[in-house]
Scaffold this active site. Structure first.
Site, PDB file in Angstrom:
ATOM      1  CD  GLU A  44      -2.866   1.237   1.976  1.00 47.74           C
ATOM      2  OE1 GLU A  44      -4.047   1.923   1.664  1.00 47.74           O
ATOM      3  OE2 GLU A  44      -3.008   0.419   3.163  1.00 47.74           O
ATOM      4  CB  ILE A  45       1.220   3.885  -2.496  1.00 51.90           C
ATOM      5  CG1 ILE A  45       2.440   2.496  -3.153  1.00 51.90           C
ATOM      6  CG2 ILE A  45       2.398   4.917  -2.533  1.00 51.90           C
ATOM      7  CD1 ILE A  45       2.266   2.767  -4.692  1.00 51.90           C
ATOM      8  N   GLY A  46       1.066   5.192   0.438  1.00 55.30           N
ATOM      9  CA  GLY A  46       0.630   6.167   1.391  1.00 55.30           C
ATOM     10  C   GLY A  46      -0.093   5.324   2.843  1.00 55.30           C
ATOM     11  CB  SER A  52      -5.739   1.191   5.376  1.00 53.95           C
ATOM     12  OG  SER A  52      -4.537   1.862   4.893  1.00 53.95           O
ATOM     13  CG  ASP A  69       3.846   8.154   3.840  1.00 52.06           C
ATOM     14  OD1 ASP A  69       2.421   7.768   3.979  1.00 52.06           O
ATOM     15  OD2 ASP A  69       4.279   9.370   3.765  1.00 52.06           O
ATOM     16  CG  ASP A  86       9.116  10.915  -4.424  1.00 55.91           C
ATOM     17  OD1 ASP A  86       8.164  10.449  -5.076  1.00 55.91           O
ATOM     18  OD2 ASP A  86       9.614  12.157  -4.432  1.00 55.91           O
ATOM     19  CG  ASP A 109      -5.137   6.132  -0.040  1.00 51.79           C
ATOM     20  OD1 ASP A 109      -5.409   7.284  -0.562  1.00 51.79           O
ATOM     21  OD2 ASP A 109      -5.420   5.791   1.070  1.00 51.79           O
ATOM     22  CG  HIS A 112      -4.263  11.262  -3.592  1.00 45.49           C
ATOM     23  ND1 HIS A 112      -4.499  10.085  -3.917  1.00 45.49           N
ATOM     24  CD2 HIS A 112      -4.409  11.499  -2.343  1.00 45.49           C
ATOM     25  CE1 HIS A 112      -4.882   9.256  -2.562  1.00 45.49           C
ATOM     26  NE2 HIS A 112      -4.875  10.166  -1.630  1.00 45.49           N
ATOM     27  CD  GLU A 137      -7.747   3.598  -1.549  1.00 37.94           C
ATOM     28  OE1 GLU A 137      -7.652   4.687  -0.801  1.00 37.94           O
ATOM     29  OE2 GLU A 137      -8.002   2.404  -0.954  1.00 37.94           O
TER      30      GLU A 137
END
Length: 148
Positions: A44-46, A52, A69, A86, A109, A112, A137
């Site tokens: 999961e990114i973020g 989550s 992150d 990054d 996520d 964005h 997302e």
């Protein structure tokens, strides 16, 4: 003895993730219910506050879960590996791919920003396993001048 597995919606309700507020949990339940017990690699990114990632950890008992992150976090989540850098840094992403090889689920996520989302998709898509799932997302931000 009957063993009852909690649904993603039930697990999600334990944590104040925005994924509950905006209906993502209900969508993910449809995609994840048949694979929840498999050995999976999930990225999961973020990370935000980690809610989550806690949901994924509780829902996927056999998964290796990692979060990415740009901002270093001052907390730890048992069973989850953090990477700080990054999402638009090719070398950084390749270091994660080198460690995990393939991902079964990737959820972006992160920033964005359309340029970051597109870059990350191009870099990570080939690391997706056959039948893997890639989610992006908050795509509505592509139409918001703040996100460029």
């Amino acid at each position: 003895m009957v063993f009852y597995m909690k649904s993603l919606i039930e697990i999600g309700s334990k944590y104040p993730s925005s994924k509950n507020k905006y209906g993502f949990i209900q969508i993910y339940e449809k995609y994840f219910k048949d694979i929840k017990d498999q050995k999976l690699n999930i990225l999961e990114i973020g990370i935000d506050k980690g809610d989550s990632l806690r949901i994924w950890r509780d829902y996927f008992p056999n998964a290796k879960i990692c979060g990415l992150d740009i901002d270093k976090k001052d907390f730890h989540i048992n069973g989850v590996e953090f990477f700080f850098g990054d999402q638009s840094d090719k070398d950084f992403l390749n270091s994660i791919i080198d460690k995990y090889n393939k991902f079964d689920i990737i959820i972006d996520d992160g920033s964005h920003y359309p340029k970051d989302v597109i870059f990350t998709f191009k870099e990570l898509f080939n690391s997706l396993s056959i039948n893997g799932l890639y989610f992006i997302e908050d795509t509505q931000t592509s139409y918001n001048h703040f996100f460029g």
